[in-house]
Structures are given as C-alpha cells and as structure tokens.
Design an enzyme around this catalytic site. Structure first.
Site, PDB file in Angstrom:
ATOM      1  CD1 TRP A 152     -41.793 105.459 -27.091  1.00 28.62           C
ATOM      2  CD2 TRP A 152     -43.563 106.312 -27.038  1.00 28.62           C
ATOM      3  NE1 TRP A 152     -41.737 106.485 -27.516  1.00 28.62           N
ATOM      4  CE2 TRP A 152     -42.689 107.163 -27.768  1.00 28.62           C
ATOM      5  CE3 TRP A 152     -44.978 106.919 -26.956  1.00 28.62           C
ATOM      6  CZ2 TRP A 152     -42.864 108.525 -28.097  1.00 28.62           C
ATOM      7  CZ3 TRP A 152     -45.296 108.193 -27.481  1.00 28.62           C
ATOM      8  CH2 TRP A 152     -44.292 108.870 -28.112  1.00 28.62           C
ATOM      9  CB  SER A 174     -39.831 118.690 -25.979  1.00 28.64           C
ATOM     10  OG  SER A 174     -38.746 118.664 -27.100  1.00 28.64           O
ATOM     11  CG  ASP A 197     -30.776 107.418 -28.800  1.00 26.22           C
ATOM     12  OD1 ASP A 197     -31.358 108.485 -28.535  1.00 26.22           O
ATOM     13  OD2 ASP A 197     -31.274 106.617 -29.261  1.00 26.22           O
ATOM     14  NE  ARG A 247     -39.998 105.565 -30.286  1.00 22.47           N
ATOM     15  CZ  ARG A 247     -40.625 106.175 -31.077  1.00 22.47           C
ATOM     16  NH1 ARG A 247     -40.706 105.464 -32.552  1.00 22.47           N
ATOM     17  NH2 ARG A 247     -41.103 107.386 -31.538  1.00 22.47           N
ATOM     18  CD  GLU A 294     -32.403 112.139 -33.932  1.00 23.52           C
ATOM     19  OE1 GLU A 294     -32.305 111.276 -33.038  1.00 23.52           O
ATOM     20  OE2 GLU A 294     -33.911 112.690 -33.674  1.00 23.52           O
ATOM     21  CG  ASN A 342     -38.290 114.808 -31.943  1.00 27.92           C
ATOM     22  OD1 ASN A 342     -36.883 114.842 -31.933  1.00 27.92           O
ATOM     23  ND2 ASN A 342     -39.027 113.893 -31.836  1.00 27.92           N
ATOM     24  CG  HIS A 376     -44.663 112.238 -30.524  1.00 28.18           C
ATOM     25  ND1 HIS A 376     -44.226 111.322 -31.678  1.00 28.18           N
ATOM     26  CD2 HIS A 376     -43.492 112.151 -29.904  1.00 28.18           C
ATOM     27  CE1 HIS A 376     -42.988 110.930 -31.880  1.00 28.18           C
ATOM     28  NE2 HIS A 376     -42.433 111.177 -30.597  1.00 28.18           N
TER      29      HIS A 376
HETATM   30  C1  LIG Z   1     -41.422 108.414 -25.063  1.00 29.26           C
HETATM   31  C2  LIG Z   1     -41.308 109.906 -25.531  1.00 29.26           C
HETATM   32  C3  LIG Z   1     -40.307 110.470 -26.251  1.00 29.26           C
HETATM   33  C4  LIG Z   1     -40.435 111.498 -26.893  1.00 29.26           C
HETATM   34  N1  LIG Z   1     -39.191 112.084 -27.498  1.00 29.26           N
HETATM   35  C5  LIG Z   1     -39.037 113.283 -28.009  1.00 29.26           C
HETATM   36  C6  LIG Z   1     -37.811 113.794 -28.436  1.00 29.26           C
HETATM   37  O1  LIG Z   1     -36.930 113.072 -28.675  1.00 29.26           O
HETATM   38  N2  LIG Z   1     -37.808 114.974 -28.956  1.00 29.26           N
HETATM   39  C7  LIG Z   1     -39.041 115.790 -28.563  1.00 29.26           C
HETATM   40  O2  LIG Z   1     -38.776 117.050 -28.822  1.00 29.26           O
HETATM   41  N3  LIG Z   1     -39.938 115.349 -27.882  1.00 29.26           N
HETATM   42  C8  LIG Z   1     -40.248 114.089 -27.670  1.00 29.26           C
HETATM   43  N4  LIG Z   1     -41.308 113.507 -26.893  1.00 29.26           N
HETATM   44  C9  LIG Z   1     -42.536 114.672 -27.157  1.00 29.26           C
HETATM   45  C10 LIG Z   1     -42.487 115.378 -25.805  1.00 29.26           C
HETATM   46  O3  LIG Z   1     -42.169 114.951 -24.692  1.00 29.26           O
HETATM   47  C11 LIG Z   1     -43.965 116.020 -25.611  1.00 29.26           C
HETATM   48  O4  LIG Z   1     -44.304 116.569 -26.945  1.00 29.26           O
HETATM   49  C12 LIG Z   1     -44.338 117.043 -24.364  1.00 29.26           C
HETATM   50  O5  LIG Z   1     -43.849 116.700 -23.238  1.00 29.26           O
HETATM   51  C13 LIG Z   1     -45.596 117.612 -24.328  1.00 29.26           C
HETATM   52  O6  LIG Z   1     -45.971 118.222 -23.455  1.00 29.26           O
HETATM   53  P1  LIG Z   1     -47.149 118.342 -22.476  1.00 29.26           P
HETATM   54  O7  LIG Z   1     -46.740 119.767 -21.688  1.00 29.26           O
HETATM   55  O8  LIG Z   1     -48.395 118.429 -23.371  1.00 29.26           O
HETATM   56  O9  LIG Z   1     -46.875 116.940 -21.732  1.00 29.26           O
HETATM   57  P2  LIG Z   1     -46.098 116.531 -20.564  1.00 29.26           P
HETATM   58  O10 LIG Z   1     -44.614 117.116 -20.782  1.00 29.26           O
HETATM   59  O11 LIG Z   1     -46.131 115.123 -20.433  1.00 29.26           O
HETATM   60  O12 LIG Z   1     -46.843 117.033 -19.291  1.00 29.26           O
HETATM   61  C14 LIG Z   1     -47.842 116.860 -18.666  1.00 29.26           C
HETATM   62  C15 LIG Z   1     -47.897 117.357 -17.295  1.00 29.26           C
HETATM   63  O13 LIG Z   1     -49.534 117.253 -16.688  1.00 29.26           O
HETATM   64  C16 LIG Z   1     -49.115 116.636 -15.261  1.00 29.26           C
HETATM   65  N5  LIG Z   1     -50.514 115.889 -15.123  1.00 29.26           N
HETATM   66  C17 LIG Z   1     -50.883 114.852 -15.781  1.00 29.26           C
HETATM   67  N6  LIG Z   1     -52.263 114.530 -15.135  1.00 29.26           N
HETATM   68  C18 LIG Z   1     -52.194 115.570 -14.256  1.00 29.26           C
HETATM   69  C19 LIG Z   1     -53.361 115.934 -13.429  1.00 29.26           C
HETATM   70  N7  LIG Z   1     -54.616 115.135 -13.265  1.00 29.26           N
HETATM   71  N8  LIG Z   1     -53.436 116.907 -12.566  1.00 29.26           N
HETATM   72  C20 LIG Z   1     -52.275 117.815 -12.667  1.00 29.26           C
HETATM   73  N9  LIG Z   1     -51.249 117.363 -13.430  1.00 29.26           N
HETATM   74  C21 LIG Z   1     -51.275 116.626 -14.086  1.00 29.26           C
HETATM   75  C22 LIG Z   1     -48.114 115.744 -15.427  1.00 29.26           C
HETATM   76  O14 LIG Z   1     -47.451 115.701 -14.112  1.00 29.26           O
HETATM   77  C23 LIG Z   1     -47.062 116.655 -16.120  1.00 29.26           C
HETATM   78  O15 LIG Z   1     -46.279 117.658 -15.327  1.00 29.26           O
HETATM   79  C24 LIG Z   1     -41.351 112.309 -26.770  1.00 29.26           C
HETATM   80  C25 LIG Z   1     -42.744 111.925 -25.909  1.00 29.26           C
HETATM   81  C26 LIG Z   1     -42.599 110.633 -25.452  1.00 29.26           C
HETATM   82  C27 LIG Z   1     -43.704 110.351 -24.723  1.00 29.26           C
END
Ligand SMILES: Cc1cc2nc3c(=O)[nH]c(=O)nc-3n(C[C@H](O)[C@H](O)[C@H](O)COP(=O)(O)OP(=O)(O)OC[C@H]3O[C@@H](n4cnc5c(N)ncnc54)[C@H](O)[C@@H]3O)c2cc1C
Length: 627
Positions: free
Chosen positions: A218, A435, A352, A249, A126, A62, A389
């Site tokens: 979601w 992501s 998708d 959604r 997209e 995204n 997000h």
């Molecule tokens: C439904 C959905 C659809 C999305 N669609 C898109 C898309 O189409 N394109 C795009 O680019 N982005 C998309 N995103 C956004 C993207 O997924 C997030 O921006 C990204 O994953 C955020 O990264 P993060 O590392 O902060 O969290 P996450 O990737 O969610 O990682 C969190 C991590 O913390 C760990 N964790 C949690 N609690 C604990 C704990 N207490 N102790 C140890 N570990 C823990 C989990 O196991 C995980 O490994 C989407 C998100 C969602 C929810």
C-alpha cells in the site's frame, strides 16, 4: 575506497526530501528566503514531479477543515484526531496544522488542481474532512509551485541524490551527506538549518506480496525510513514509534477504500455475510471512550474485521455492487436517469483507482470484477510507518509559539536537535494531516526554519575528517563487491558480503514473526519483542557486510540500514508500552487491555549518539484548554 568525486554544496536551508511536506516547506521558505537573501536547497532521492507517496496521484484531499464556510473548526479536528489515535496526540501540533490547512488547499486550487464542485459551486466532500479531486497529476502541480518558488529565490533543486546521514556539530545539525543514484558523486551539504522530510517507511515488515509480486504494497516502495533514521542519528527525541499504521484495502493490489466507504456508503462483510461493524459492536465497549466515538477509530474498525478473520469468517468483502445499486435506486422509476446514474457511478468507481492505484484497476479487469455486479475482497495490509496518515511515528518537535503548550523550545517543528526540523511523515504524534496537512506543516516549518536562520543562523562548522569517514562507510558496500564478487561462481552467494535483498528478507522475517506482522496475526508480546531485539542486534552486526554491485544496490543497502533503525525504535517502543492501546494495528497478547492509568502518555525514545544506547521515556499528554 571507490573513487567517487566529493561535491560540496553550501546553502542556508537544506530540505531533505521532495514530497508533499518538502514542497510546502520549499514554497514557503523560498518566499521568506528571497526577502532575506538566503539560499534554499532541496534534495530528493527521486524526481520531484513524481516522488513520494503522491507519485501516482490521489483521488481525494483528506484534510480540509472548511473554517471559512463555518463547516468545522480547528478544535473539531483536534477532537477527531484525539479519538482516532486513542487519546495519544500532540494537540498543539494538530491544531497548528488544522488552522492553516484550508489556505493550503486554496493554493492547490489556484495552482490548477481540479477539486470537484457541486451545482452550487461548493466543494464535493467525500466525508466530513475529505474533498474529491481529479488528482492523477496532484504531485506534478504541487511540485511545479515549489520549483517556481525556489527558482524565483535563486535556490537549487538536486534530484536523484540519496541522503544518508546528518552532519552534526555537537547537538546542532549543520548539514547532511548523501550520494548520487546515477553518477559517481558523493554529496556534502553544509547548511545553517535542515528540514528532514523524507517520508515514512515500508518493507520494514514482510509484505503480503512475496515472490510473485514482491515489493507491491500500500505504502510506496520509495520511502524506506530515511526521515526516522536521519533524526534518530542526529540524536533527536522520537515519539509514538509504536504507532504503526495498518490500512484495510482491496486485497493484493492495495486499492483505496475511502471513496467506497465514505462517498458510496459501502458495507464490508465477512464471507458468511455478516457486517462485522454491526455484529461485533459490543467489542467496542472494551475500548471506550474511544470505541464509542464516531467515527470509530481506524484501528478498531480493523480490529473488528480481524476478529472475523481469526474465527474463520474470511475472506472479507467490500459490497461494491450493493452500494452502487443503493445510490442508483433513487432513480429506479426513470430508466433513462437510472442508466445514466449507473454509468456515472461506474466511471467514478474506476476513476478512483485510475487516479491513484492503477494496479487495482488492472487486477479488477484481470479478475473479471465489475464493481456494479460483484463484490471485491479486502484485507488488512502489512504494517507501515506513516506519521502523516493514521499512524503517528516521527520526531518529537517543538509546538507553535503562540499556544500554551509545554512542548515548545522556540521554533515551530524544530526537533530536540538544534537547527533540525521535521515535518510530514517525519514529525510524530500529529497524524491525520495527509497530503494537504503535510504541505501546510511544511510551510509552517519552512517559515520557522528561515526565522531560525535569520535570528540564530551561524556558518556551519563541518568536520571534513568526519565527512571522509562517512564517505568511506557509505561507499564500503561497493568496495566489498569489487574485492570479493569473483570469489564464487554465484555472485549472490559469498562469505564476505550479503546482498541487500537477502538482508531485507532477514529484517522482514524478524519483524513479521516477532513484532506482530501478518504472519503472527499482528500479535506480539514482551518475550517476542525481546527475542526480536536479540536477532536485530545480530542483523545490525551484519549490516556492515552488505555488498553493492552498482548505484542502485548501494541505495538498497542504505535503505535497509535506515529501515533497521526504524524497526529497532518500533520494537523498543512496543516493548516499553505495557498495554494494548491500538488493537487492529498491533496487539500485545500478554497485556491485552488498554491501561489508561499507567499508559495514557506518549512513549518517546532517543539514541545516544556517543554510546549507541537507547533511552525510553514517558511524556505527559497535554490537552488543548476547553477542547
Ligand atoms: C497509499 C497512500 C494513499 C494516500 N491517500 C491519500 C489521500 O487520498 N488523500 C490525502 O490527502 N493523503 C493521502 N495519503 C497521504 C499523503 O500521501 C502523505 O500524507 C504525504 O505524501 C506525506 O508527505 P511527506 O512529504 O511526509 O512524504 P512523501 O510525500 O512520501 O515524500 C517523501 C519524499 O522523500 C524523498 N526521499 C525518501 N528517502 C529519501 C532519501 N534518503 N534522500 C532524499 N530524499 C528521500 C522521496 O523521494 C519523496 O520525495 C496517502 C498516502 C499513501 C501512502
């Protein structure tokens, strides 16, 4: 106390979490750590290959700015995020991510991610910022790179350990404690710097799916507010705790709509056929300047649909068949080409979902939905906390060193607690990183944390007596269960403990009814927030009474405790901000208008670690010069 072994892990950098930003942090930090002979340790509650929000895969990246091809600039991205967040964003952070994100995407491709290309070899977009991918294995690919980098630098990855609390030496973070979700092991991590990146939070609010599909949401059920809890408990300043996210959604299976709106140019309509984005256009005037910007902010798009629903015009539908027919119509004079295009569109439509939300494909199949023939219901989901997000909640972090931002205290992405960094869903006011941007921000923080260790890193001073107290507190739910579960004929009903599921229902009921969840039409008010906080206080008292029959329930107990802190920060922030700025996310019914004169500012909050008192603050908005 339960007789669990204490495992002490010494490291230089501790990365708490294993999601997208953690993988970015690990990849970058390991590179610099190797040069300096430092150790990087990553701890994930789950298994790195399939953990976090991207566990199931995604169908689009995204955030891609396209600087190299002159498509957009990082400044353009600032303008986009500024409008989408109704004027409230940390432009220094947004800029820092935007100028680095393309290189992250190029790395993804190098590591084996399939990004769609057109005949000319250019990425298939997209939308303006989004690239289409074959992303079922997106997380596996990105995790592999992180694993390789950590292995090459002699670091360590520890899976299935749930991080609970930070370890503090005054205002400095010196590690963390947690427990294994499989073995009788309590973990103590001692570190010179810590990155908190454990995702956002779901199930703070009651989900639409109750009973029959409880837990379906979601946002992935694995993330329970651990990042927010960790930084709040470290005494770090938090920001934008009021800016939750509500996506619209496909109803019930929560399937993605991005490809439909952006790639297939689909319309959303009410049950009587009106396109609410057209019919209710005048409403956008009330939210200018943001209401008049293109793209219209996500919360305002939600809001127009919600107005239809409130007036009895629901259900809302995505016009999938119309969109597919419109695209295929270009080939109407050539029956063979028309058939081929229809087949291609149909397969893209299913892909998708199969890439990222298989349950939606199953629901379509179960409800006899053929997207090329019949429209599908859409609905606003329950609220989530996801700072990466379109929400913005997270820790208040230091800006990049080279920008004239007023919010800078030495190391990029360091929170106001020394040696504690936050990224992804863990860092606030810098949303729309998604992501790719989360990974890029992880890289930024990984490098900054190693720099901090090299320049200031000292042996962590950990008070082991304090650790013993934490161990007793964290394992207490197992003791309560052992001691009292035989006192009643039904183990779930007991005067000496409450089971985690019942506790969760209580939390969700408070948030749903007082903080503007689905049941209250996303509306709240001063009095409702105050009453919600009163009930939250009582719930917090009972949190010490949760019982756990096994490892899994112990995790559920601590997930609940962490959610409570996220919930309280949210309630306090929506109470403090006396206006409505993000209708479609939440509506302060007693302050129904946006009030730029008084509230065009960040709302920050901080928990005093000693007194347990919350402090609420306003912080000025800084805009990037010339943008
Ligand atoms: C439904 C959905 C659809 C999305 N669609 C898109 C898309 O189409 N394109 C795009 O680019 N982005 C998309 N995103 C956004 C993207 O997924 C997030 O921006 C990204 O994953 C955020 O990264 P993060 O590392 O902060 O969290 P996450 O990737 O969610 O990682 C969190 C991590 O913390 C760990 N964790 C949690 N609690 C604990 C704990 N207490 N102790 C140890 N570990 C823990 C989990 O196991 C995980 O490994 C989407 C998100 C969602 C929810």
């Amino acid at each position: 106390m339960a007789n669990w072994e204490t495992v002490v892990v010494n490291t230089d950098l501790l990365i708490c979490g294993g999601g997208f930003s953690a993988c970015g942090a690990a990849t970058e930090a390991a590179y610099w750590a190797k040069k300096k002979g430092l150790k990087v340790t990553l701890v994930d509650k789950a298994a790195l290959d399939r953990s976090g929000a991207v566990a199931m895969g995604l169908s689009a990246i995204n955030q891609y700015v396209g600087i190299k091809d002159g498509e957009n600039t990082a400044e353009d991205y600032i303008r986009y995020v500024r409008s989408d967040l109704m004027g409230i964003s940390r432009e220094d952070l947004v800029y820092n991510i935007a100028r680095h994100v393309d290189s992250t995407v190029h790395l993804f491709e190098k590591w084996g991610l399939k990004i769609w290309k057109d005949e000319a070899g250019k990425y298939v977009h997209e939308g303006r910022w989004q690239l289409m991918i074959n992303g079922e294995s997106y997380k596996v690919i990105i995790a592999e790179a992180a694993k390789n980098a950590i292995a090459a630098a002699g670091g360590e990855i520890i899976e299935r350990v749930f991080i609970v609390d930070p370890l503090m030496d005054g205002n400095k973070c010196v590690g963390a404690v947690g427990f294994s979700t499989r073995e009788n092991k309590f973990y103590v991590f001692k570190a010179k710097a810590v990155i908190a990146t454990m995702g956002g939070a779901v199930h703070v609010f009651r989900p639409r799916s109750v009973g029959e599909g409880f837990g379906r949401s979601w946002y992935p059920p694995f993330n329970s507010g651990s990042s927010a809890y960790f930084t709040i408990k470290a005494g770090a300043e938090m920001t934008c705790q009021e800016v939750r996210f509500i996506p619209v959604r496909f109803k019930d299976a929560y399937g993605p709509v991005g490809a439909w709106f952006l790639l297939f140019k689909s319309r959303a309509i009410s049950a009587t056929g009106g396109d609410y984005m057209v019919v209710r256009k005048a409403e956008l005037e009330n939210w200018k300047p943001y209401g008049l910007v293109k793209p219209i902010p996500a919360n305002l798009r939600n809001y127009l649909g919600m107005l239809d629903t409130e007036q009895g015009l629901g259900p809302l539908y995505m016009e999938t068949s119309e969109a597919i027919q419109n695209i295929a119509a270009q080939f109407k004079d050539d029956p063979k080409a028309f058939k081929k295009k229809m087949k291609e569109l149909e397969s893209e439509a299913w892909e998708d979902f199969l890439d990222m939300t298989i349950s939606q494909a199953i629901l379509w199949a179960a409800q006899n939905v053929k997207p090329e023939e019949k429209h599908s219901e859409i609905a606003a989901c329950e609220p989530y906390f996801i700072g990466s997000h379109s929400g913005a909640s997270g820790a208040w972090v230091s800006g990049p060193e080279d920008l004239p931002t007023p919010y800078k205290w030495g190391y990029a992405n360091m929170t106001t607690a020394e040696a504690l960094f936050a990224v992804g869903d863990g860092s606030g006011a810098s949303s729309h990183k998604f992501s790719s941007g989360s990974h890029a921000e992880g890289r930024i923080a990984g490098k900054a944390a190693i720099k901090y260790i090299v320049e200031k890193g000292a042996e962590p001073k950990v008070d082991m007596a304090e650790v013993e107290k934490l161990k007793a507190k964290i394992l207490l739910p197992l003791d309560l269960w052992d001691k009292h579960s035989k006192e009643t004929t039904d183990v779930e009903v007991n005067t000496n403990y409450i089971v985690p599921r019942q506790f969760l229902h209580r939390l969700q009921k408070i948030m749903d009814e007082y903080a503007g969840g689905v049941i209250s039409g996303f509306k709240t008010s001063k009095s409702l927030c105050e009453r919600g906080l009163e009930l939250m206080g009582l719930l917090k008292q009972d949190s010490e009474k949760m019982g756990a029959r096994n490892h899994h329930e112990l995790m559920r107990v601590w997930e609940n405790n962490q959610r409570v802190y996220q919930a309280e920060a949210h309630l306090r922030s929506i109470l403090f901000r006396e206006e409505t700025r993000w209708p479609g996310y939440y509506f302060r019914a007693d302050k129904p208008k946006m009030d730029d004169a008084n509230w065009k500012c960040f709302v920050n909050c901080q928990l005093d670690r000693k007194t347990g008192e919350w402090k609420m603050m306003k912080k000025d908005i800084w805009t990037m010069p010339g943008v």
